[in-house]
Design an enzyme around this catalytic site. Structure first.
Site, PDB file in Angstrom:
ATOM      1  N   LEU A 354       0.836  -1.195   0.000  1.00  0.00           N
ATOM      2  CA  LEU A 354       0.000   0.000   0.000  1.00  0.00           C
ATOM      3  C   LEU A 354       0.874   1.249   0.000  1.00  0.00           C
ATOM      4  O   LEU A 354       0.599   2.222  -0.708  1.00  0.00           O
ATOM      5  CB  LEU A 354      -0.938   0.001   1.202  1.00  0.00           C
ATOM      6  CG  LEU A 354      -1.814  -1.233   1.386  1.00  0.00           C
ATOM      7  CD1 LEU A 354      -2.695  -1.082   2.613  1.00  0.00           C
ATOM      8  CD2 LEU A 354      -2.656  -1.508   0.144  1.00  0.00           C
ATOM      9  N   ASP A 355       1.924   1.233   0.794  1.00  0.00           N
ATOM     10  CA  ASP A 355       2.876   2.341   0.821  1.00  0.00           C
ATOM     11  C   ASP A 355       3.550   2.527  -0.530  1.00  0.00           C
ATOM     12  O   ASP A 355       3.509   3.601  -1.122  1.00  0.00           O
ATOM     13  CB  ASP A 355       3.946   2.080   1.882  1.00  0.00           C
ATOM     14  CG  ASP A 355       3.663   2.783   3.204  1.00  0.00           C
ATOM     15  OD1 ASP A 355       2.905   3.769   3.207  1.00  0.00           O
ATOM     16  OD2 ASP A 355       4.212   2.348   4.234  1.00  0.00           O
ATOM     17  N   HIS A 356       4.200   1.486  -1.003  1.00  0.00           N
ATOM     18  CA  HIS A 356       4.964   1.606  -2.240  1.00  0.00           C
ATOM     19  C   HIS A 356       4.051   1.871  -3.433  1.00  0.00           C
ATOM     20  O   HIS A 356       4.338   2.748  -4.266  1.00  0.00           O
ATOM     21  CB  HIS A 356       5.807   0.342  -2.470  1.00  0.00           C
ATOM     22  CG  HIS A 356       6.983   0.243  -1.564  1.00  0.00           C
ATOM     23  ND1 HIS A 356       8.226   0.734  -1.889  1.00  0.00           N
ATOM     24  CD2 HIS A 356       7.122  -0.293  -0.319  1.00  0.00           C
ATOM     25  CE1 HIS A 356       9.083   0.511  -0.905  1.00  0.00           C
ATOM     26  NE2 HIS A 356       8.429  -0.117   0.064  1.00  0.00           N
TER      27      HIS A 356
END
Length: 464
Positions: A354-356
């Protein structure tokens, strides 16, 4: 609609350009119950296509360069923090109090990597020492929702484990589901941005653009790290009293400079930076920086023609719109942890996807906004959210792509490199954003946190 096509359409891209993207599919990359590999490929592919599109416009090319997305490069980059070595030493990813805990009726996950978040967690639980046994006992006496509310009320971070069905029925889950993958808005009728031509090799679509980076942790820094790869002058600014985790900064600081600045005491310096910025990227919880005149509308009024990018965990709307959040917590709230494991024994994605993924979507949205400005004008706002990316993942992503090649993912070594830096010898993951004639690596390694002066580099400007 296939994965890359959907991401590209969400950014307002011309569907006729999607066939410019080809993929190398590698079995074994980012394996999970959910289609993580397809999400990662789509986010990187859309970002590379946005870079190629802007590069073609600035270089006066007859057609947009071809994009090649290799699952091996993508998978390696999506766990870049695990591949990082500093003088041969591997970093520690999570602090001891950042983990799952049993509660009276289920599970809760906490995030306490930063000292101030750890202190708030302990305060919410009535503890003075950060002993795991004491934290575990205090949480076991509460229900998951009681723990979640108590810790958030104290300014800390804890999220109760929910199933996909529970999140779909939650008020914030409903709000997120009704939003586009990336929020996009034209804020005014500012004149079209005139971008100076770029030439030479490699092709750098963002050359000369000044990006003020007000982000922390992973997603925002991944976005600005990508803009730095593409030639932007990226200056990250942090409050001196909130130091970044050194290894985390080493991983996401490539290509950028890092300065500290007190936005109250050094307001005149900050205003000078704002006055010359082309792009402002923020990653703090929605509304946290508004008092400094950093809301999208305020920035557009002060500097017409600016691109304002605002990253959030839960979206800047709904009952959780003002809450802090991180990838691990969003996985827990949205049902991902229950899907990757079970409600009785939660799991996690094979990467902080989700971050990347959201980081590459954010960079792509900025690049597309710059392209749109060059022929339509207008200050622009773009705003992805980790929870909205999570919704896309849990909805299921259809694999797709032109000229699909098939291979295996056995050894990440082909997508790792080493170089010296002021922090020591770094082993790191190479950037996965790739297009014909584009850069293969960052122009500079990460600088230690806060060691640069708070001023722009003396480079030729990209816009006039």
């Amino acid at each position: 609609m296939t994965d890359i096509a959907f991401a590209w359409s969400s950014l307002g891209g011309d569907p006729a350009l999607v066939p410019r993207v080809s993929t190398v599919v590698r079995e074994g990359a980012l394996q999970g119950r959910l289609p993580v590999r397809e999400l990662a490929r789509a986010c990187v592919g859309a970002c590379a296509l946005a870079a190629a599109e802007l590069g073609a416009r600035r270089a006066g090319l007859a057609e947009v360069p071809r994009v090649r997305v290799d699952d091996g490069a993508v998978a390696t980059a999506f766990v870049s923090e695990r591949h990082l070595l500093v003088d041969g030493r591997a970093p520690v990813a999570f602090a001891p109090l950042s983990r799952f805990w049993r509660t009276a009726d289920g599970w809760v996950r906490t995030h306490a990597n930063y000292p101030h978040h750890r202190a708030r967690l302990l305060s919410a639980l009535g503890l003075t020492e950060d002993l795991a046994d004491s934290v575990g006992q205090a949480l076991a006496e509460r229900t998951s929702l009681e723990a979640e509310e108590a810790v958030y009320a104290a300014g800390g971070l804890a999220v109760a484990l929910r199933t996909p069905e529970e999140w779909a029925a939650h008020e914030q889950g409903v709000a997120v589901a009704g939003r586009p993958l990336v929020e996009r808005q034209r804020l005014d009728s500012a004149h079209a941005r005139v971008l100076t031509p770029v030439e030479g090799a490699p092709l750098l679509p963002a050359a000369g653009l000044r990006v003020l980076d007000l982000t922390r942790v992973v997603a925002g820094p991944v976005a600005t790290r990508t803009l730095a790869l593409l030639g932007a002058d990226v200056l990250r600014v942090d409050a001196p009293q909130l130091p970044e985790l050194p290894d985390q900064h080493a991983d996401t600081g490539f290509g950028k400079r890092s300065a500290t600045l007190d936005l109250v005491a050094d307001r005149s310096t900050f205003e000078e930076l704002l006055a010359a910025a082309d792009v402002v990227v923020t990653g703090y919880r929605p509304g946290a920086l508004d008092r400094f005149g950093l809301s999208p509308q305020a920035l557009a009024e002060r500097r017409p023609g600016m691109v304002v990018a605002q990253l959030s965990a839960w979206g800047a709307y709904g009952p959780w719109g003002g809450r802090r959040g991180f990838d691990s917590l969003v996985q827990v709230a949205t049902g991902i942890a229950a899907t990757e494991g079970s409600p009785r024994r939660p799991g996690a994605l094979p990467a902080q996807a989700l971050d990347h993924g959201t980081g590459y979507l954010l960079a792509a949205a900025v690049l597309r906004a710059l392209t749109e400005q060059s022929h339509e004008g207008g200050s622009r706002f773009v705003g992805p959210a980790l929870a909205r990316t999570a919704r896309w993942l849990t909805d299921g992503i259809e694999a797709g792509g032109r000229e699909r090649e098939n291979a295996s993912y056995d050894d990440p070594g082909s997508w790792l490199a080493e170089r010296d830096s002021a922090s020591g010898r770094l082993r790191y993951a190479l950037p996965p954003v790739s297009f014909e004639g584009g850069p293969a690596d960052w122009a500079r390694p990460s600088a230690p946190w806060g060691t640069d002066a708070p001023r722009w580099a003396r480079v030729s400007r990209a816009a006039r």
